[in-house]
Design a protein around this motif. Structure first.
Motif, mmCIF file in Angstrom:
data_model
loop_
_atom_site.group_PDB
_atom_site.id
_atom_site.type_symbol
_atom_site.label_atom_id
_atom_site.label_comp_id
_atom_site.label_asym_id
_atom_site.label_seq_id
_atom_site.Cartn_x
_atom_site.Cartn_y
_atom_site.Cartn_z
ATOM 1 N N TRP A 91 0.847 -1.205 0.000
ATOM 2 C CA TRP A 91 0.000 0.000 0.000
ATOM 3 C C TRP A 91 0.881 1.253 0.000
ATOM 4 O O TRP A 91 0.625 2.243 0.687
ATOM 5 N N ARG A 95 -1.689 -2.650 -9.427
ATOM 6 C CA ARG A 95 -1.899 -3.663 -10.458
ATOM 7 C C ARG A 95 -1.275 -3.287 -11.803
ATOM 8 O O ARG A 95 -1.100 -4.140 -12.667
ATOM 9 N N GLN A 96 -0.934 -2.031 -11.969
ATOM 10 C CA GLN A 96 -0.231 -1.618 -13.194
ATOM 11 C C GLN A 96 1.128 -2.303 -13.323
ATOM 12 O O GLN A 96 1.673 -2.401 -14.419
ATOM 13 N N ASP A 119 -3.915 0.671 -2.177
ATOM 14 C CA ASP A 119 -3.670 1.268 -3.493
ATOM 15 C C ASP A 119 -3.722 0.198 -4.585
ATOM 16 O O ASP A 119 -2.934 0.221 -5.533
ATOM 17 N N ASP A 120 -4.630 -0.757 -4.446
ATOM 18 C CA ASP A 120 -4.660 -1.922 -5.321
ATOM 19 C C ASP A 120 -4.734 -1.556 -6.793
ATOM 20 O O ASP A 120 -4.031 -2.147 -7.636
ATOM 21 N N ASP A 121 -5.590 -0.614 -7.164
ATOM 22 C CA ASP A 121 -5.731 -0.256 -8.578
ATOM 23 C C ASP A 121 -4.426 0.265 -9.151
ATOM 24 O O ASP A 121 -4.038 -0.081 -10.266
ATOM 25 N N PHE A 122 -3.739 1.090 -8.375
ATOM 26 C CA PHE A 122 -2.454 1.611 -8.826
ATOM 27 C C PHE A 122 -1.413 0.507 -8.920
ATOM 28 O O PHE A 122 -0.687 0.386 -9.915
ATOM 29 N N GLN A 175 -2.410 -8.063 -5.028
ATOM 30 C CA GLN A 175 -2.271 -6.965 -5.983
ATOM 31 C C GLN A 175 -1.649 -7.414 -7.302
ATOM 32 O O GLN A 175 -1.540 -6.616 -8.230
#
Length: 335
Positions: free
Chosen positions: A236, A331-332, A326-329, A291
């Protein structure tokens, strides 16, 4: 970047995550995921990386494993690719000969300082500890490390830290005893030694926000803990960077104190405080696995894994504190 003043950077107060070790199902280094972890941290806005430390697993130094220098090199390569300079800190362990040799490896790969663990010096006298620290400080700038005894550290009295603060090449101290009395010893020792040039960093993953919000005053001299070098911040991380920005030189408010308790709750789960921290590295790996940053939660020691009930507790804090992840971030940077 060749003119980068890492001393000044440390004193601005940085978010420095402790870099985990990415393994595949055969418990071998997963180079791509190891690189992606560094890229995730750098993109999150961290001020530096700490590599070869407890979160990276001390066992990387085992000659049969042979991963100490490779993981340092991989992280250094990724930091070289960054668009901005980063403070590079590498872990240093062992008796004096080993520690000095590790300092040389850090310098070879462009690391600015060594985070000096004294866990291997469990029977050394205070004088022997100071001589050890002086020897390492002659080889590389040193970040002192008060590591909690439950994960391999030892209790270090005020008298040790007062003498330690007189060593010329000490650039910072990471306080991670998870103990307010012992944290206080370190800050007082640095203040009473007159060492304004030693940056104070929290490693108290159980007290992160409160550490940032607390002014320490001794003999009319005030100091604050200005940054964090934390295993907790290996997950995170984008939110951790934002947290430090929010807390820097801030006054304690009910909202920030409440946020601090939320962070502590997540840390208790990730670090497996309920079971004496046995699942601390596996807990961090589980978050990174969710993640997509790690394939699994494997550690070098096959017996090192999640404790009973820890998985369910990670589910709980994910539900309770969605604003902290901050999972969405992240995963990039998944493979």
């Amino acid at each position: 970047m060749d003119n980068f003043d890492f001393h000044s950077a440390l004193h601005t107060g940085l978010a420095i995550p402790a870099h985990p070790l990415a393994l595949n199902s055969s418990r071998k280094l997963d180079e791509q995921r190891q690189r992606n972890l560094a890229r995730y941290y750098i993109a999150s806005g961290v001020g530096g990386l700490a590599v070869g430390v407890h979160t990276t697993q001390f066992t990387i130094r085992d000659p049969k494993i042979g991963l100490f220098e490779p993981v340092l090199a991989l992280a250094a390569e990724e930091m070289n690719r960054a668009s901005r300079p980063l403070v590079r800190i590498g872990g240093i362990c062992g008796q004096t000969k080993q520690a000095v040799n590790e300092a040389a490896i850090l310098k070879k790969h462009g690391y600015h300082a060594g985070l000096l663990s004294l866990g291997a010096m469990s029977t050394a006298t205070e004088g022997e500890l100071i001589a050890h620290c002086c020897a390492v400080a002659e080889a590389i700038p040193v970040v002192g490390f008060y590591l909690q005894p439950s994960v391999g550290g030892r209790t270090l009295p005020y008298s040790f830290w007062r003498r330690f603060a007189e060593i010329e090449n000490i650039v910072a101290i990471k306080m991670a005893p998870f103990n307010r009395y012992q944290t206080l010893d370190v800050v007082r020792a640095v203040v009473e030694a007159g060492r304004d040039d030693i940056a104070l960093y929290t490693g108290n993953d159980d007290n992160i926000v409160a550490d940032f919000l607390t002014p320490y005053r001794f003999n009319s001299k005030e100091r604050r803990i200005i940054g964090g070098l934390l295993g907790h911040w290996s997950v995170w991380t984008k939110r951790a960077v934002e947290l430090l920005d929010r807390c820097r030189n801030a006054d304690a408010t009910p909202e920030l104190l409440r946020l601090g308790i939320e962070v502590t709750d997540t840390n208790a789960v990730f670090f497996d405080a309920a079971n004496g921290f046995r699942g601390c590295i596996a807990g961090l790996h589980e978050v990174l696995r969710r993640q997509g940053l790690l394939e699994g939660i494997w550690c070098l020691d096959e017996h090192e894994t999640l404790s009973p009930g820890q998985l369910e507790e990670i589910d709980r804090v994910y539900r309770a504190y969605p604003h902290l992840h901050d999972d969405d971030f992240a995963r990039q940077f998944a493979v």
